[in-house]
Design an enzyme around this catalytic site. Structure first.
Site, PDB file in Angstrom:
ATOM      1  N   SER A  83      21.888  14.656  72.281  1.00 49.01           N
ATOM      2  CA  SER A  83      20.759  13.867  72.762  1.00 49.01           C
ATOM      3  C   SER A  83      20.823  12.402  72.360  1.00 49.01           C
ATOM      4  CB  SER A  83      19.450  14.487  72.287  1.00 49.01           C
ATOM      5  OG  SER A  83      19.434  14.641  70.890  1.00 49.01           O
ATOM      6  N   HIS A 103      19.616  18.034  78.024  1.00 50.04           N
ATOM      7  CA  HIS A 103      20.056  16.811  78.711  1.00 50.04           C
ATOM      8  C   HIS A 103      21.126  17.098  79.756  1.00 50.04           C
ATOM      9  CE1 HIS A 103      17.779  14.333  75.895  1.00 50.04           C
ATOM     10  NE2 HIS A 103      18.173  15.206  74.991  1.00 50.04           N
ATOM     11  N   LYS A 110      12.444  17.139  81.066  1.00 44.51           N
ATOM     12  CA  LYS A 110      13.318  15.960  81.190  1.00 44.51           C
ATOM     13  C   LYS A 110      13.650  15.733  82.671  1.00 44.51           C
ATOM     14  CE  LYS A 110      14.263  15.993  76.392  1.00 44.51           C
ATOM     15  NZ  LYS A 110      14.848  16.646  75.246  1.00 44.51           N
TER      16      LYS A 110
HETATM   17  C1  LIG Z   1      14.081  17.247  74.049  1.00 45.01           C
HETATM   18  C2  LIG Z   1      14.989  18.239  73.440  1.00 45.01           C
HETATM   19  C3  LIG Z   1      14.523  19.507  73.066  1.00 45.01           C
HETATM   20  C4  LIG Z   1      13.067  19.855  73.076  1.00 45.01           C
HETATM   21  O1  LIG Z   1      12.568  19.994  74.371  1.00 45.01           O
HETATM   22  P1  LIG Z   1      11.008  19.757  74.638  1.00 45.01           P
HETATM   23  O2  LIG Z   1      10.784  20.456  75.923  1.00 45.01           O
HETATM   24  O3  LIG Z   1      10.788  18.293  74.703  1.00 45.01           O
HETATM   25  O4  LIG Z   1      10.267  20.396  73.500  1.00 45.01           O
HETATM   26  C5  LIG Z   1      15.445  20.434  72.620  1.00 45.01           C
HETATM   27  N1  LIG Z   1      16.759  20.126  72.516  1.00 45.01           N
HETATM   28  C6  LIG Z   1      17.227  18.903  72.845  1.00 45.01           C
HETATM   29  C7  LIG Z   1      18.690  18.619  72.720  1.00 45.01           C
HETATM   30  C8  LIG Z   1      16.357  17.923  73.289  1.00 45.01           C
HETATM   31  O5  LIG Z   1      16.804  16.703  73.554  1.00 45.01           O
END
Ligand SMILES: *Cc1c(COP(=O)(O)O)cnc(C)c1O
Length: 381
Positions: free
Chosen positions: A176, A204, A236
């Site tokens: 991330s 991602h 996302k």
């Molecule tokens: C954003 C993210 C999460 C968490 O997801 P949410 O739906 O925002 O709680 C988990 N793993 C990674 C790698 C992330 O970037």
């Protein structure tokens, strides 16, 4: 109270104290931040779908049909037909037999990692895995072994040293804060050879990697079932809220009966589930949107290379590592003054002394936007 003041003071002295900024408007190429119109170059809304009419309509229909709150956990009273439809849709999207929905990606990781690795087993976890995986490891009763970032050789050496009776290899598929892609084909080989489960976090990668946005399994052309648990988020590229784990029917049934963050929380709100359904349907119907994001990645990588900044066009995440927390905050402030919103990322999200600006692209960005941002970055640096 003295304790809190002292703790906050020491964060402030180290430039590690963070405050909330108000971002007004849907996540698109432009938003209002603290009352100022700026280009948004740090959102995870990679496909720029937060205001897509067909998705907004799906959320509104769900709201009208099922009301504002689910009112109970999935296993008791909160499981609407929409929740089940979304699980079927995600399983089809990821090419697996089953899917389990959670209320966020965070709770999906915490619940799945802790449920899949019980007492007496092992978890092998990449050192740069997301905090939600780290927290899942802390809750699991398994022994946790951290391997060097994206280093299959180190992973294999650590597995051989531990001689685990069973357990889990877990990794972000797209990291991330660095934007690099896990060496999945090597990890599949290792997990097969060592008889371990493999879980990947596609937060991602979903809607981003692979010809049609199905994620790293599509990107690498990995065979069905080579990854046991494919976790992702609906917050996302899919512009909603929620998380999921895709896998075999048995694995999903096991998670529904053991993952505590699935069992002991209320089902996702109907409007969020409707938006997620609309988002997955949109991505399936519009591979050209994923292609446009890929085109933007290539273009922006070229722009950064012109500035002498190392850039990899494989994902829409472009870290510009500054180092010092103070310096990174100053570069971020200079960019904001120029009309570009890229908050500085620092400890505890990344290691101390590795503060950075994390530029992210959306399909909605234009070449003119990227030209402008590259110019602003040149000035700020
Ligand atoms: C954003 C993210 C999460 C968490 O997801 P949410 O739906 O925002 O709680 C988990 N793993 C990674 C790698 C992330 O970037």
């Amino acid at each position: 109270m003295d304790f809190f003041d002292a703790a906050l003071d020491s964060m402030k002295k180290a430039n590690l104290h963070r405050t909330l900024r108000v971002v007004d408007g849907a996540q698109g190429r432009e938003v209002d931040v603290d009352g100022r119109r700026v280009l948004l170059f740090s959102s995870n809304s990679y496909l720029g779908l937060a205001e897509e009419p067909s998705i907004v309509a799906r959320a509104a229909e769900a709201l009208a049909a099922y009301g504002t709150g689910a009112g109970g956990s999935r296993l008791v009273t909160g499981n609407t037909p929409l929740h089940a439809e979304l699980e079927r849709g995600l399983a089809a999207f990821k090419g697996t037999e089953g899917c389990v929905l959670f209320t966020s990606g965070y709770t999906a990781n915490v619940g799945a990692v802790s449920a899949l690795a019980g007492a007496g087993s092992h978890i092998f976890s990449d050192e740069l895995n997301h905090a939600s995986i780290v927290d899942g490891c802390r809750l699991a009763r398994a022994k946790v072994v951290v391997y060097r970032h994206n280093d299959p050789g180190d992973l294999l050496a650590k597995i051989r040293a531990e001689k685990p009776a069973g357990g889990l290899v877990v990794t972000d598929s797209v990291f991330s804060m660095d934007g690099d892609v896990a060496a999945l084909p090597e990890l599949v080989k290792i997990k097969r050879e060592c008889g371990l489960l493999l879980m990947i976090d596609e937060a991602h990668a979903t809607g981003v990697l692979g010809e049609t946005g199905r994620g790293s399994v599509e990107h690498f052309g990995i065979a069905d079932g080579d990854v046991d648990a494919v976790m992702g988020t609906l917050s996302k590229a899919v512009p909603a809220e929620g998380g999921f784990v895709c896998g075999s029917g048995a694995l999903c049934d096991y998670l529904r009966n053991t993952a505590r963050s699935f069992i002991f929380t209320t089902a996702g709100a109907p409007a969020a589930v409707g938006a997620a359904l609309g988002g997955v349907e949109y991505i399936c119907a519009h591979p050209e949107r994923v292609a446009r994001l890929r085109g933007n990645c290539a273009y922006f990588a070229g722009k950064l290379a012109d500035l002498g900044v190392a850039a990899d066009a494989a994902t829409p995440i472009f870290p510009v590592i500054i180092g010092g927390e103070d310096e990174a905050a100053r570069v971020s402030a200079a960019l904001f003054d120029a009309g570009v919103f890229v908050p500085c990322i620092r400890y505890p999200t990344v290691a101390k002394g590795k503060a950075r600006l994390r530029f992210t692209l959306m399909a909605a960005h234009t070449e003119a936007d990227m030209d402008f941002v590259a110019g602003a970055l040149r000035g700020a640096l």
